[in-house]
Design a protein around this motif. Structure first.
Motif, PDB file in Angstrom:
ATOM      1  N   PHE A 207      12.515  -4.739   8.600  1.00 49.92           N
ATOM      2  CA  PHE A 207      11.211  -5.399   8.505  1.00 49.92           C
ATOM      3  C   PHE A 207      11.312  -6.777   7.851  1.00 49.92           C
ATOM      4  O   PHE A 207      10.640  -7.719   8.287  1.00 49.92           O
ATOM      5  CB  PHE A 207      10.247  -4.537   7.676  1.00 49.92           C
ATOM      6  CG  PHE A 207       9.579  -3.427   8.426  1.00 49.92           C
ATOM      7  CD1 PHE A 207       8.467  -3.675   9.218  1.00 49.92           C
ATOM      8  CD2 PHE A 207      10.057  -2.124   8.340  1.00 49.92           C
ATOM      9  CE1 PHE A 207       7.833  -2.644   9.910  1.00 49.92           C
ATOM     10  CE2 PHE A 207       9.439  -1.093   9.017  1.00 49.92           C
ATOM     11  CZ  PHE A 207       8.326  -1.345   9.810  1.00 49.92           C
ATOM     12  N   ASP A 220       7.867  -8.331  -1.899  1.00 47.82           N
ATOM     13  CA  ASP A 220       7.760  -8.118  -0.450  1.00 47.82           C
ATOM     14  C   ASP A 220       7.991  -6.646  -0.108  1.00 47.82           C
ATOM     15  O   ASP A 220       7.338  -6.093   0.782  1.00 47.82           O
ATOM     16  CB  ASP A 220       8.785  -8.986   0.288  1.00 47.82           C
ATOM     17  CG  ASP A 220       8.561 -10.473   0.067  1.00 47.82           C
ATOM     18  OD1 ASP A 220       7.402 -10.919   0.144  1.00 47.82           O
ATOM     19  OD2 ASP A 220       9.556 -11.188  -0.182  1.00 47.82           O
ATOM     20  N   ARG A 223       4.880  -4.607  -1.033  1.00 49.97           N
ATOM     21  CA  ARG A 223       3.824  -4.750  -0.021  1.00 49.97           C
ATOM     22  C   ARG A 223       4.137  -3.928   1.224  1.00 49.97           C
ATOM     23  O   ARG A 223       3.255  -3.297   1.806  1.00 49.97           O
ATOM     24  CB  ARG A 223       3.644  -6.229   0.335  1.00 49.97           C
ATOM     25  CG  ARG A 223       2.897  -7.033  -0.718  1.00 49.97           C
ATOM     26  CD  ARG A 223       2.503  -8.409  -0.206  1.00 49.97           C
ATOM     27  NE  ARG A 223       3.665  -9.271  -0.086  1.00 49.97           N
ATOM     28  CZ  ARG A 223       4.091 -10.070  -1.066  1.00 49.97           C
ATOM     29  NH1 ARG A 223       3.441 -10.098  -2.223  1.00 49.97           N
ATOM     30  NH2 ARG A 223       5.145 -10.844  -0.891  1.00 49.97           N
ATOM     31  N   LEU A 224       5.417  -3.934   1.625  1.00 52.65           N
ATOM     32  CA  LEU A 224       5.817  -3.165   2.795  1.00 52.65           C
ATOM     33  C   LEU A 224       5.593  -1.671   2.581  1.00 52.65           C
ATOM     34  O   LEU A 224       5.090  -0.967   3.469  1.00 52.65           O
ATOM     35  CB  LEU A 224       7.290  -3.436   3.117  1.00 52.65           C
ATOM     36  CG  LEU A 224       7.862  -2.660   4.310  1.00 52.65           C
ATOM     37  CD1 LEU A 224       7.243  -3.154   5.618  1.00 52.65           C
ATOM     38  CD2 LEU A 224       9.385  -2.794   4.357  1.00 52.65           C
ATOM     39  N   LYS A 226       3.492  -0.227   0.619  1.00 56.11           N
ATOM     40  CA  LYS A 226       2.063   0.103   0.609  1.00 56.11           C
ATOM     41  C   LYS A 226       1.556   0.310   2.031  1.00 56.11           C
ATOM     42  O   LYS A 226       0.695   1.147   2.295  1.00 56.11           O
ATOM     43  CB  LYS A 226       1.266  -1.000  -0.090  1.00 56.11           C
ATOM     44  CG  LYS A 226       1.416  -0.995  -1.603  1.00 56.11           C
ATOM     45  CD  LYS A 226       0.581  -2.094  -2.244  1.00 56.11           C
ATOM     46  CE  LYS A 226       0.745  -2.074  -3.760  1.00 56.11           C
ATOM     47  NZ  LYS A 226      -0.042  -3.161  -4.422  1.00 56.11           N
ATOM     48  N   GLU A 227       2.117  -0.483   2.949  1.00 52.62           N
ATOM     49  CA  GLU A 227       1.710  -0.367   4.354  1.00 52.62           C
ATOM     50  C   GLU A 227       2.386   0.814   5.042  1.00 52.62           C
ATOM     51  O   GLU A 227       1.788   1.486   5.884  1.00 52.62           O
ATOM     52  CB  GLU A 227       2.049  -1.657   5.098  1.00 52.62           C
ATOM     53  CG  GLU A 227       1.538  -1.696   6.532  1.00 52.62           C
ATOM     54  CD  GLU A 227       1.754  -3.043   7.187  1.00 52.62           C
ATOM     55  OE1 GLU A 227       1.392  -3.166   8.383  1.00 52.62           O
ATOM     56  OE2 GLU A 227       2.265  -3.976   6.523  1.00 52.62           O
ATOM     57  N   TYR A 228       3.656   1.073   4.654  1.00 51.15           N
ATOM     58  CA  TYR A 228       4.422   2.176   5.249  1.00 51.15           C
ATOM     59  C   TYR A 228       4.994   3.052   4.137  1.00 51.15           C
ATOM     60  O   TYR A 228       6.204   3.034   3.870  1.00 51.15           O
ATOM     61  CB  TYR A 228       5.554   1.636   6.114  1.00 51.15           C
ATOM     62  CG  TYR A 228       5.120   0.746   7.255  1.00 51.15           C
ATOM     63  CD1 TYR A 228       4.644   1.295   8.451  1.00 51.15           C
ATOM     64  CD2 TYR A 228       5.163  -0.644   7.140  1.00 51.15           C
ATOM     65  CE1 TYR A 228       4.237   0.491   9.495  1.00 51.15           C
ATOM     66  CE2 TYR A 228       4.763  -1.463   8.183  1.00 51.15           C
ATOM     67  CZ  TYR A 228       4.294  -0.890   9.358  1.00 51.15           C
ATOM     68  OH  TYR A 228       3.892  -1.695  10.398  1.00 51.15           O
ATOM     69  N   PRO A 229       4.161   3.825   3.452  1.00 46.11           N
ATOM     70  CA  PRO A 229       4.626   4.601   2.297  1.00 46.11           C
ATOM     71  C   PRO A 229       5.685   5.636   2.644  1.00 46.11           C
ATOM     72  O   PRO A 229       6.456   6.050   1.773  1.00 46.11           O
ATOM     73  CB  PRO A 229       3.348   5.268   1.778  1.00 46.11           C
ATOM     74  CG  PRO A 229       2.393   5.241   2.933  1.00 46.11           C
ATOM     75  CD  PRO A 229       2.721   4.002   3.696  1.00 46.11           C
TER      76      PRO A 229
END
Length: 247
Positions: A207, A220, A223-224, A226-229
């Motif tokens: 990613f 970074d 944040r990733l 949080k989107e794809y736990p």
């Protein structure tokens, strides 16, 4: 003042043999460990400290071919390997790096080095107690502190794990611990001991990694995740290091 990052690395690994050369976005895993350090402004030099065993000839040759300074020493007495590598590189300050960690954060390294120098500390870390994810541990120490450990450390455990003498004798050193402003995230596992760990790292790199001339940062990654736990949960069942065993 000569600030040197010393990376302990070897090819033999019980749980994930030859992981230093595992392919990560078209580069050897160890290449990414070294490359991220180049973005730390506080570092004057980087040395790869590997063993003198024939099994690590490949790693030694890779370092030479890649323009990475390299020193070879004891396999089991890692403290002595650090001590000798620090002497070899004429270090005044040593930043301890393990080759298991492809997310080392240059910003944190710079903060730790600057804190050590400005505060007159012997040792600055961010894992006493830990509050950052396992794998972004920072340990910075003076050469004098390293000399003292080399002289006084007697147990095999302390000599294998390099800085344990300081943790066992905190009253003898001036120590500063950097706490995570985001709270305790030490339950996250961002290091590579197993293939399951490597699969998680590969997902994150797929990613966030763009090219050889820029890096992504731990914010970074947060944040990733949080989107794809589910990515962060991929390796949470792997047995953790001694530093994190009580968490």
């Amino acid at each position: 003042m000569n600030v040197v990052a010393i990376i302990q690395a070897r090819c033999d690994s019980t749980r994930f043999p030859n992981k230093v050369f595992a392919d990560l976005c078209g580069r050897p895993f160890i290449w990414h460990v070294v490359n991220r350090l180049k973005f730390a402004q506080s570092l004057d030099h980087i040395v790869l400290a590997t063993t003198n065993r024939p099994s690590d000839d490949k790693l030694y040759n890779w370092a030479k071919e890649s323009g990475v300074d390299v020193y070879r020493g004891s396999e089991s007495n890692v403290l002595n390997r650090y001590f000798e590598a620090a002497n070899y590189s004429k270090a005044d300050v040593v930043v301890r790096i393990t080759a298991d960690d492809p997310f080392k954060e240059p910003v944190l390294i710079d903060e730790a080095v600057n804190t050590l120098q400005k505060g007159g500390y012997d040792f600055v870390c961010n894992n006493y107690p830990p509050s950052y994810p396992e794998g972004v541990d920072i340990e910075v120490l003076t050469k004098k502190a390293l000399d003292r450990m080399e002289s006084l450390s007697s147990s095999d455990f302390e000599r294998e794990h390099v800085t344990q003498y300081i943790y066992h004798h905190p009253e003898d050193f001036k120590i500063f611990n950097i706490s995570n402003a985001e709270g305790d995230l030490s339950y996250l596992r961002w290091t590579v001991d197993t293939e399951k760990d490597f699969q998680m790292v590969t997902r994150i790199y797929s990613f966030l990694y763009k090219n050889d001339s820029e890096i992504f940062h731990i914010n970074d990654i947060f944040r990733l995740l949080k989107e794809y736990p589910e990515i962060g949960r991929m390796n949470l069942d792997v047995i953790r290091s001694e530093m994190y065993k009580s968490l």
